[in-house]
Write a protein that holds these residues in place. Sequence first.
Motif, mmCIF file in Angstrom:
data_model
loop_
_atom_site.group_PDB
_atom_site.id
_atom_site.type_symbol
_atom_site.label_atom_id
_atom_site.label_comp_id
_atom_site.label_asym_id
_atom_site.label_seq_id
_atom_site.Cartn_x
_atom_site.Cartn_y
_atom_site.Cartn_z
ATOM 1 N N THR A 1 0.521 -11.456 2.095
ATOM 2 C CA THR A 1 1.016 -10.563 3.144
ATOM 3 C C THR A 1 0.803 -9.136 2.674
ATOM 4 O OG1 THR A 1 2.696 -12.129 3.917
ATOM 5 C CG2 THR A 1 3.038 -9.790 4.448
ATOM 6 N N ILE A 2 0.103 -8.353 3.472
ATOM 7 C CA ILE A 2 -0.182 -6.952 3.145
ATOM 8 C C ILE A 2 0.795 -6.080 3.918
ATOM 9 C CG2 ILE A 2 -1.986 -5.192 3.000
ATOM 10 C CD1 ILE A 2 -3.876 -7.672 3.856
ATOM 11 N N THR A 3 1.315 -5.060 3.256
ATOM 12 C CA THR A 3 2.223 -4.135 3.918
ATOM 13 C C THR A 3 1.952 -2.727 3.425
ATOM 14 O OG1 THR A 3 4.537 -3.715 4.498
ATOM 15 C CG2 THR A 3 4.086 -4.397 2.236
ATOM 16 N N ASP A 4 2.610 -1.751 4.028
ATOM 17 C CA ASP A 4 2.471 -0.362 3.608
ATOM 18 C C ASP A 4 3.846 0.289 3.676
ATOM 19 O OD1 ASP A 4 2.755 -0.132 6.415
ATOM 20 O OD2 ASP A 4 1.703 1.784 6.384
ATOM 21 N N ILE A 5 3.911 1.574 3.321
ATOM 22 C CA ILE A 5 5.188 2.286 3.381
ATOM 23 C C ILE A 5 5.049 3.582 4.182
ATOM 24 C CG2 ILE A 5 6.024 1.315 1.209
ATOM 25 C CD1 ILE A 5 5.340 4.126 -0.037
ATOM 26 N N GLY A 6 3.975 3.715 4.953
ATOM 27 C CA GLY A 6 3.680 4.974 5.630
ATOM 28 C C GLY A 6 4.665 5.331 6.731
ATOM 29 N N SER A 7 4.857 6.645 6.936
ATOM 30 C CA SER A 7 5.780 7.121 7.972
ATOM 31 C C SER A 7 5.115 7.215 9.339
ATOM 32 C CB SER A 7 6.351 8.487 7.587
ATOM 33 O OG SER A 7 5.319 9.445 7.475
ATOM 34 N N VAL A 8 3.799 6.947 9.402
ATOM 35 C CA VAL A 8 3.071 6.833 10.674
ATOM 36 C C VAL A 8 2.347 5.492 10.637
ATOM 37 C CG1 VAL A 8 1.332 7.814 12.190
ATOM 38 C CG2 VAL A 8 2.789 9.335 10.831
ATOM 39 N N LYS A 9 2.470 4.717 11.705
ATOM 40 C CA LYS A 9 1.980 3.344 11.668
ATOM 41 C C LYS A 9 0.709 3.093 12.472
ATOM 42 C CE LYS A 9 3.718 1.357 9.065
ATOM 43 N NZ LYS A 9 4.262 2.319 8.135
ATOM 44 N N SER A 10 0.437 3.905 13.494
ATOM 45 C CA SER A 10 -0.684 3.612 14.394
ATOM 46 C C SER A 10 -2.012 3.552 13.661
ATOM 47 C CB SER A 10 -0.753 4.654 15.509
ATOM 48 O OG SER A 10 0.409 4.612 16.303
ATOM 49 N N SER A 11 -2.224 4.478 12.734
ATOM 50 C CA SER A 11 -3.498 4.567 12.031
ATOM 51 C C SER A 11 -3.800 3.307 11.242
ATOM 52 C CB SER A 11 -3.494 5.786 11.097
ATOM 53 O OG SER A 11 -4.667 5.822 10.310
ATOM 54 N N SER B 1 -3.293 -11.088 11.136
ATOM 55 C CA SER B 1 -2.429 -12.218 10.815
ATOM 56 C C SER B 1 -1.763 -12.057 9.453
ATOM 57 C CB SER B 1 -3.222 -13.529 10.842
ATOM 58 O OG SER B 1 -4.215 -13.533 9.830
ATOM 59 N N GLN B 2 -2.289 -11.152 8.610
ATOM 60 C CA GLN B 2 -1.755 -10.975 7.257
ATOM 61 C C GLN B 2 -0.982 -9.677 7.064
ATOM 62 O OE1 GLN B 2 -5.772 -12.502 5.203
ATOM 63 N NE2 GLN B 2 -4.135 -12.226 3.711
ATOM 64 N N PHE B 3 -1.075 -8.765 8.016
ATOM 65 C CA PHE B 3 -0.467 -7.444 7.835
ATOM 66 C C PHE B 3 0.858 -7.319 8.577
ATOM 67 C CE2 PHE B 3 0.303 -3.014 8.995
ATOM 68 C CZ PHE B 3 0.215 -2.397 7.760
ATOM 69 N N ILE B 4 1.845 -6.779 7.889
ATOM 70 C CA ILE B 4 3.117 -6.393 8.501
ATOM 71 C C ILE B 4 3.447 -4.997 7.981
ATOM 72 C CG2 ILE B 4 5.581 -6.880 8.716
ATOM 73 C CD1 ILE B 4 4.967 -9.827 8.251
ATOM 74 N N GLY B 5 3.539 -4.032 8.879
ATOM 75 C CA GLY B 5 3.798 -2.663 8.467
ATOM 76 C C GLY B 5 5.235 -2.480 8.011
ATOM 77 N N GLY B 6 5.436 -1.518 7.115
ATOM 78 C CA GLY B 6 6.778 -1.215 6.636
ATOM 79 C C GLY B 6 6.984 0.277 6.458
ATOM 80 N N HIS B 7 8.194 0.726 6.743
ATOM 81 C CA HIS B 7 8.554 2.136 6.528
ATOM 82 C C HIS B 7 9.997 2.212 6.052
ATOM 83 C CE1 HIS B 7 9.317 6.422 8.298
ATOM 84 N NE2 HIS B 7 9.281 6.425 6.970
ATOM 85 N N LEU C 1 0.863 -1.177 0.000
ATOM 86 C CA LEU C 1 0.000 0.000 0.000
ATOM 87 C C LEU C 1 0.903 1.231 0.000
ATOM 88 C CD1 LEU C 1 -2.527 -1.197 2.739
ATOM 89 C CD2 LEU C 1 -2.849 -1.272 0.250
ATOM 90 N N CYS C 2 0.933 1.950 -1.118
ATOM 91 C CA CYS C 2 1.930 3.015 -1.304
ATOM 92 C C CYS C 2 1.307 4.385 -1.544
ATOM 93 C CB CYS C 2 2.857 2.669 -2.461
ATOM 94 S SG CYS C 2 3.774 1.131 -2.240
#
Length: 365
Positions: free
Chosen positions: A92-102, A114-120, A69-70
Amino acid sequence: MDSLTYGFIGLGLIGGSIAKAIKIADKNSRIMAYTPHKETVDKAHEDGIVDLPLYEIGPEFGDCDFIFLCAPVELNNENLKALVPFLSAKTTITDIGSVKSSIHQVVKELSLESQFIGGHPMAGTERIGYSNSKPGILENAYYIITKTEYSSQERLDAYTELVRMIKAIPLVVSYEQHDYITAAISHVPHVISASLVNLVKNSDSEDQLMKTIAAGGFKDITRISSSSPIMWKQICMTNSYNISDLLGSYIDSLIDIKLAIDEKDEDKIMNFFESARQYRESFTDTASGPIKKVFTIHVEIDDKPGNLAKVATLLSDNMINIKNIGIVHNREYERGTLRIEFHSAQGQDKAKELLTGSGYTLYVK
């Protein structure tokens, strides 16, 4: 890593750079991408980066092993909701956001932990968009990974391997810790930088003498104020608690040093600057952080007609790309008459070798 299928929703500077890095590392990878701007995904398809250009979020994403998610933070949340009907359990779903809580909160609401791992990926430039994306942007940059309570070790290992494959440096932390860290080392400094610029703007005389003299050190410490106001408004809205908390601590420290200056407390003033100097000099310079490094050299030249042009021509003739060049008029905190900025460490190193060999005296930052 086996050849996999990757999906991208949004394909700007970082998304495009990740996609390009994947194509280099795994030439058999299959990449699909959707962006609201049709010309972007079509260009990526023409470049051979995107194998399947998409013009809406649909069932094709069910084939993906990873989905990035970019888009901006608030759009990532909406795009994730739109993805839900098409998701495969393997993805596996990920993102590149600079804020993760939201995004972690939305993931929890959608039962996707179980499928999401955040990324920055802590990389980037002041230039934006797919047209400016480059795989090298990610090399040796820290890539923060934020797992959930239900992230399996298998998924985490696979994601970490992917980050290493694109030559970034993975660091696993909690999303709460990520947002606090980035508030301290990126978000608050941007607020402070903007406040310093506004201080000079509001304190300047009608003839703008402060602006005329402002150069060297002041321009360096406020360089990040040139970043996108829209992006920083969004960051302040999504990481408001941490930014406000740390700004409070910073304001307290300013009040403390102001009182020391008012009272001419030499020991306290000395300790203030010495503590900062010692800690600053302990920083390593081995990887990218959230505030981008500048690659500059300062060159001693005589103030005579044609000398600046000689340096510029020498660099140009040797295929060294200059980002910015100019005479430093305020050299109170600078050494060298001519300041040259490059796009990369490689350009800086090549210029240093060339100019030194040509008899110039250099000071490298």
